[in-house]
Design a protein around this motif. Structure first.
Motif, mmCIF file in Angstrom:
data_model
loop_
_atom_site.group_PDB
_atom_site.id
_atom_site.type_symbol
_atom_site.label_atom_id
_atom_site.label_comp_id
_atom_site.label_asym_id
_atom_site.label_seq_id
_atom_site.Cartn_x
_atom_site.Cartn_y
_atom_site.Cartn_z
ATOM 1 N N LEU A 1 0.800 -1.217 0.000
ATOM 2 C CA LEU A 1 0.000 0.000 0.000
ATOM 3 C C LEU A 1 0.833 1.268 0.000
ATOM 4 C CD1 LEU A 1 -2.759 -1.162 2.523
ATOM 5 C CD2 LEU A 1 -2.889 -1.086 0.040
ATOM 6 N N SER A 2 2.181 1.150 -0.027
ATOM 7 C CA SER A 2 3.015 2.357 -0.061
ATOM 8 C C SER A 2 2.755 3.108 -1.358
ATOM 9 C CB SER A 2 4.497 2.008 0.018
ATOM 10 O OG SER A 2 4.753 1.328 1.199
ATOM 11 N N PRO B 1 -6.376 -12.865 0.283
ATOM 12 C CA PRO B 1 -6.158 -12.708 1.741
ATOM 13 C C PRO B 1 -4.675 -12.618 2.100
ATOM 14 C CG PRO B 1 -7.860 -14.333 1.341
ATOM 15 C CD PRO B 1 -7.304 -13.969 -0.005
ATOM 16 N N LYS B 2 -3.873 -13.390 1.390
ATOM 17 C CA LYS B 2 -2.427 -13.386 1.698
ATOM 18 C C LYS B 2 -1.813 -12.051 1.303
ATOM 19 C CE LYS B 2 -0.707 -17.752 2.612
ATOM 20 N NZ LYS B 2 0.536 -18.415 2.800
ATOM 21 N N GLU B 3 -2.228 -11.548 0.132
ATOM 22 C CA GLU B 3 -1.703 -10.252 -0.318
ATOM 23 C C GLU B 3 -2.115 -9.145 0.664
ATOM 24 O OE1 GLU B 3 -1.571 -11.032 -5.174
ATOM 25 O OE2 GLU B 3 -3.379 -10.193 -4.236
ATOM 26 N N ARG B 4 -3.338 -9.259 1.143
ATOM 27 C CA ARG B 4 -3.806 -8.265 2.130
ATOM 28 C C ARG B 4 -2.907 -8.305 3.361
ATOM 29 N NH1 ARG B 4 -9.318 -10.630 1.717
ATOM 30 N NH2 ARG B 4 -10.053 -9.774 -0.248
ATOM 31 N N ARG B 5 -2.645 -9.472 3.732
ATOM 32 C CA ARG B 5 -1.798 -9.612 4.931
ATOM 33 C C ARG B 5 -0.433 -8.964 4.688
ATOM 34 N NH1 ARG B 5 -1.041 -13.613 9.549
ATOM 35 N NH2 ARG B 5 1.035 -12.955 10.196
ATOM 36 N N ALA B 6 0.106 -9.202 3.459
ATOM 37 C CA ALA B 6 1.408 -8.614 3.120
ATOM 38 C C ALA B 6 1.327 -7.084 3.169
ATOM 39 C CB ALA B 6 1.857 -9.084 1.750
ATOM 40 N N MET B 7 0.203 -6.555 2.694
ATOM 41 C CA MET B 7 0.034 -5.092 2.719
ATOM 42 C C MET B 7 0.024 -4.584 4.154
ATOM 43 S SD MET B 7 -2.919 -4.644 -0.150
ATOM 44 C CE MET B 7 -2.752 -5.345 -1.768
ATOM 45 N N LEU B 8 -0.690 -5.288 4.970
ATOM 46 C CA LEU B 8 -0.748 -4.903 6.385
ATOM 47 C C LEU B 8 0.650 -4.962 7.004
ATOM 48 C CD1 LEU B 8 -3.875 -5.134 6.130
ATOM 49 C CD2 LEU B 8 -3.871 -6.259 8.363
ATOM 50 N N GLU B 9 1.294 -6.029 6.687
ATOM 51 C CA GLU B 9 2.628 -6.220 7.290
ATOM 52 C C GLU B 9 3.589 -5.124 6.841
ATOM 53 O OE1 GLU B 9 2.714 -11.031 8.153
ATOM 54 O OE2 GLU B 9 3.741 -10.264 6.387
ATOM 55 N N GLU B 10 3.457 -4.742 5.588
ATOM 56 C CA GLU B 10 4.361 -3.693 5.104
ATOM 57 C C GLU B 10 4.116 -2.388 5.860
ATOM 58 O OE1 GLU B 10 5.489 -3.347 0.835
ATOM 59 O OE2 GLU B 10 4.634 -1.354 1.075
ATOM 60 N N ILE B 11 2.870 -2.038 5.948
ATOM 61 C CA ILE B 11 2.544 -0.791 6.655
ATOM 62 C C ILE B 11 2.937 -0.876 8.128
ATOM 63 C CG2 ILE B 11 0.595 0.626 7.482
ATOM 64 C CD1 ILE B 11 1.002 1.247 4.649
ATOM 65 N N LEU C 1 -3.778 -5.764 14.926
ATOM 66 C CA LEU C 1 -4.993 -6.053 14.159
ATOM 67 C C LEU C 1 -6.255 -5.468 14.817
ATOM 68 C CD1 LEU C 1 -5.905 -7.416 11.572
ATOM 69 C CD2 LEU C 1 -6.301 -9.509 12.871
ATOM 70 N N LYS C 2 -6.291 -5.531 16.106
ATOM 71 C CA LYS C 2 -7.491 -5.032 16.789
ATOM 72 C C LYS C 2 -7.619 -3.524 16.557
ATOM 73 C CE LYS C 2 -10.023 -4.904 21.118
ATOM 74 N NZ LYS C 2 -10.441 -3.579 20.751
ATOM 75 N N ALA D 1 -9.705 0.765 4.467
ATOM 76 C CA ALA D 1 -8.660 -0.120 5.028
ATOM 77 C C ALA D 1 -7.313 0.595 5.041
ATOM 78 C CB ALA D 1 -8.561 -1.391 4.204
ATOM 79 N N LEU D 2 -7.001 1.315 3.950
ATOM 80 C CA LEU D 2 -5.730 2.051 3.873
ATOM 81 C C LEU D 2 -5.658 3.087 4.993
ATOM 82 C CD1 LEU D 2 -3.132 2.816 2.268
ATOM 83 C CD2 LEU D 2 -4.526 4.497 1.063
ATOM 84 N N PHE D 3 -6.741 3.813 5.160
ATOM 85 C CA PHE D 3 -6.740 4.831 6.212
ATOM 86 C C PHE D 3 -6.622 4.201 7.606
ATOM 87 C CE2 PHE D 3 -9.136 8.168 3.398
ATOM 88 C CZ PHE D 3 -7.953 8.363 2.700
#
Ligand code: ATP
Length: 728
Positions: free
Chosen positions: A138-139, A154-164, A555-556, A644-646
């Protein structure tokens, strides 16, 4: 930290050197379609480490280089540089500015540099990952990707979360560790296969060579015992031999002395023999005596006859003597004869006979003439016989005297001779005794010599030299006979064992040694790889734990924010990000088998080993019943993604975000909402927004207008909303 500047040369449509300065806050990039706005975003994505050409809208790397137009020739290379203000030391390097450059040429050369020092692509990816930046995720949200969060798996989403959330660096490390682990396991398998292959061969070789290894030990043991055994025997035998010589010498001396004495005694005996009385020393021979005795006997007989004849004459003679006188005469004659009988001496006997004749003549007187003459003749004969008898007796007596003298001399001689002979015999006996002693000694010596020879033969059979055993006994002075027989038994046993071992095969020993070295090398490699594998497992485990802990911890908060922004944009409803409960395969450490584990089955200790599942989106939109995300409209998808990004950037504000027409699908009210929220977030996060929306443009602190020149190259104008300035 913020994005300070972007420089482009020959990159896509930016053929000429183009510099874009970015202030903190929001930078808007505007311009007509196809002017090159997205090429700016592509440049940033490329600089952040994008590897795949298609993600920067190219089929190949060459597509990044200005292709040329009718008016302008193509470029030989594309170069982009991004400069960050690092005065806050956001990047962990000791520079106030960090400039990352990437350059690619038509011949395929690709270079990266960090503050003009060459670095690898991997280093750049790691560098940004540590700072929660990356070419994916998401950068940078590319054009047409405003709904990326919804569209992503779902995995890609997780990667996005992890990156941020800044967990990508750990994921990268983990993936690196997993890659290494995989390689390590492959190598380990190879090495173990080689170890397994080599092990039976090595065992076989070891079995064959073990006996030879033992051989040296046995040889040493044998040598040691032989040293003691032969050394002791040699010492004793040689010692015994040296004892004989002085004894023999002494005996020889004695024997020689005795022989000398014997010689003297023999010479003495010879002298004695020479002094032996001769036969004539004895006054004639026995024969002479016998002759005399025979003659004497004849003469005595003659004398007897003459006396008998005289007696007859006397008896028949006419005498004047009276009978009394005759009787007296007879008595006298009788007396005289009786006396003469015992007389041995011839001369005495003659005298007696003469006396007897006188007596008779005295008594008888002259007798008659014939008788008288006869008587005279008889007397003469008798005298003659008597004289001869007397002479013979004389001679006999002399002979006897001589005989006696000789006999006495002979006796003396015999005595001396016997004595001398006895001495010689005694001497000979002494010599014989000494010779016996000497012979016995020589015999004993010979026996010892035979023993020595026997021992020398035994030693020769060992293949060793006699001299080797010289000094060994000094160390073992107290060896007894029982020790010797023990040693002998042990020597035989050791020889039998050695004989059983057979000849050494040097090539086999060499092969065994080489195989063992190789086996040990492989074994140590296997151990090293095993340890590395274990370490990598541990590292992966630690990273997983860290990622999991930080992820679930965030996550919460993300969900709260997600729900908030969702409700804001949809005017109510409910949204939640949900961690998938997947059945996940965990690589087993021991044997590479994979074990299926449901997340709910995972206990505290192994949970972190699980490659955690992806992120599902659960939505509840007001007045709608959603059976899946596909049911959402394009705008709704963008809204959910933006919410989600915000949510993410409010929990973990990244240093900057690049959003390429993310607001394209939003309606007016949501565009305004979007612009306002961006403004809020811009306090913590720098934004680079490519947009066609006026509301978004208004939110920007600075606007760049991108236009396409007549020669088909892009140029950038800095626009303060109304005024436009051309930036070279
Ligand atoms: P829109 O607003 O429609 O999205 P844009 O401003 O984002 O448009 P870009 O997609 O950035 O436009 O730019 C596309 C332009 O860049 C095209 O005109 C294309 O011809 C040009 N271009 C792309 N690659 C190269 C290249 N290697 N050499 C020269 N020009 C290129």
């Amino acid at each position: 930290m913020h994005l300070k500047r972007l420089e482009l040369i020959g990159f896509k449509s930016f053929a000429s050197k183009t510099v874009l300065d970015f202030p903190a806050g929001i930078t808007g990039v505007v311009g007509p379609n196809g002017s090159g706005k997205t090429n700016v975003v592509d440049a940033i994505r490329w600089l952040l480490g994008e590897r795949e050409a298609k993600n920067i809208r190219g089929a190949k790397v060459e597509d990044l280089i200005f292709a040329g137009t009718q008016q302008r020739p193509r470029s030989g290379m594309a170069q982009a540089t991004i400069v960050f203000d690092n005065s806050s030391r956001f990047f962990p390097v000791d520079y106030a500015e960090v400039a990352i450059s990437r350059r690619v040429t038509r011949d395929g050369t690709s270079e990266y540099s960090l503050n003009e020092s060459p670095v690898r692509l991997k280093d750049v990816v790691d560098f940004f990952a540590k700072s929660r930046l990356g070419s994916r995720g998401l950068s940078i949200i590319g054009q047409g990707n405003s709904d990326i969060f919804v569209r992503a798996t779902p995995k890609e989403r997780r990667a996005m979360l992890e990156e941020i959330l800044g967990l990508r660096q750990f994921q990268l490390k983990k993936h690196e560790a997993e890659r290494k682990l995989q390689n390590t396991k492959i190598n380990l398998d190879k090495v173990e296969a080689m170890v397994e292959e080599i092990a039976p061969h090595l065992r076989l070789l070891k079995r064959q060579t073990a006996k030879w290894e033992k051989q040296e030990e046995l040889q040493n043991a044998l040598r040691e015992r032989e040293n003691k055994y032969f050394g002791y025997k040699l010492y004793n035998i040689q010692g015994g031999l040296t004892g004989f010589e002085p004894q023999l010498k002494e005996l020889d001396l004695k024997i020689n002395t005795k022989f000398g004495e014997l010689k003297l005694l023999q010479a003495e005996l010879k002298k004695i023999e020479e002094s032996q009385p001769k036969d004539n020393d004895g006054g004639g021979s026995q024969q002479r005596q016998n002759d005399i005795l025979s003659r004497r006997s004849d003469l005595q007989r003659e004398l007897g006859r003459l006396e008998a004849e005289a007696d007859f004459l006397l008896a028949n003679a006419k005498t004047d003597a009276k009978e009394g006188e005759l009787l007296i005469l007879v008595a006298d004659v009788k007396k005289i004869i009786a006396a003469a009988i015992g007389e041995n001496d011839i001369s005495n006997l003659k005298d007696i006979l003469q006396q007897l004749v006188g007596k008779i003549d005295e008594v008888l007187g002259a007798g008659n003439k014939d008788a008288h003459s006869r008587k005279q003749t008889l007397e003469q004969s008798r005298d003659k016989v008597a004289a001869e008898l007397s002479s013979l007796d004389q001679e006999l007596s002399e002979l006897r005297l001589k005989e006696e003298s000789r006999s006495s001399k002979l006796g003396e001689f015999n005595q001396i001779f016997k004595k001398a002979f006895g001495l010689i015999e005694a001497k000979k006996t002494e010599i014989a005794e000494l010779s016996n002693q000497k012979n016995k000694l020589l015999f004993d010596k010979e026996r010892v010599n035979i023993k020595l020879q026997d021992l020398e033969n035994q030693i020769a059979q060992t293949g060793r030299r006699l001299e080797e055993f010289g000094a060994s006994i000094a160390a073992e002075p107290s060896i007894g006979e029982s020790d010797l027989s023990d040693m002998e038994r042990r020597i035989f046993k050791l020889r039998a064992e050695l004989a059983g071992i057979g000849d050494i095969d040097e090539s086999l020993i060499k092969e065994a040694q080489e195989t063992e070295n190789r086996f040990n090398f492989l074994k140590s490699q296997s151990e090293d790889l095993g340890k590395a594998s274990k370490d990598l497992h541990q590292l992966i485990k630690d990273l997983d734990k860290k990622i999991h802990t930080q992820f679930t911890g965030s996550l919460k908060a993300i969900n709260d924010e997600f729900n908030k922004y969702f409700r804001l944009m949809f005017g109510g409803g409910k949204a939640r990000l949900h961690l998938q409960k997947l059945e996940i395969k965990i690589p087993s450490l021991e044997d590479g088998e994979e074990v299926k584990v449901g997340e709910s089955d995972v206990d505290e200790d192994v949970e972190h080993e699980v490659d955690h599942g992806g992120i599902d989106i659960e939505l509840d939109i007001p007045q709608k019943r959603l059976s899946g995300l596909d049911m959402l409209s394009g705008g709704e998808k963008s809204l959910v993604s933006i919410a989600a990004l915000f949510a993410l950037i409010s929990v973990s504000p990244p240093p900057f975000l690049v959003l390429d027409e993310v607001d394209a699908a939003l309606d007016e009210s949501n565009t305004r909402r979007f612009a306002n929220l961006i403004k809020d977030f811009s306090k913590k996060t720098q934004f680079l927004l490519v947009t066609h929306n006026r509301a978004t443009m208004e939110a920007a602190n600075i606007l760049y207008g991108v236009t396409m020149n007549d020669d088909g190259t892009s140029r950038v104008l800095s626009v303060k909303f109304e005024d436009a300035v051309i930036v070279e």
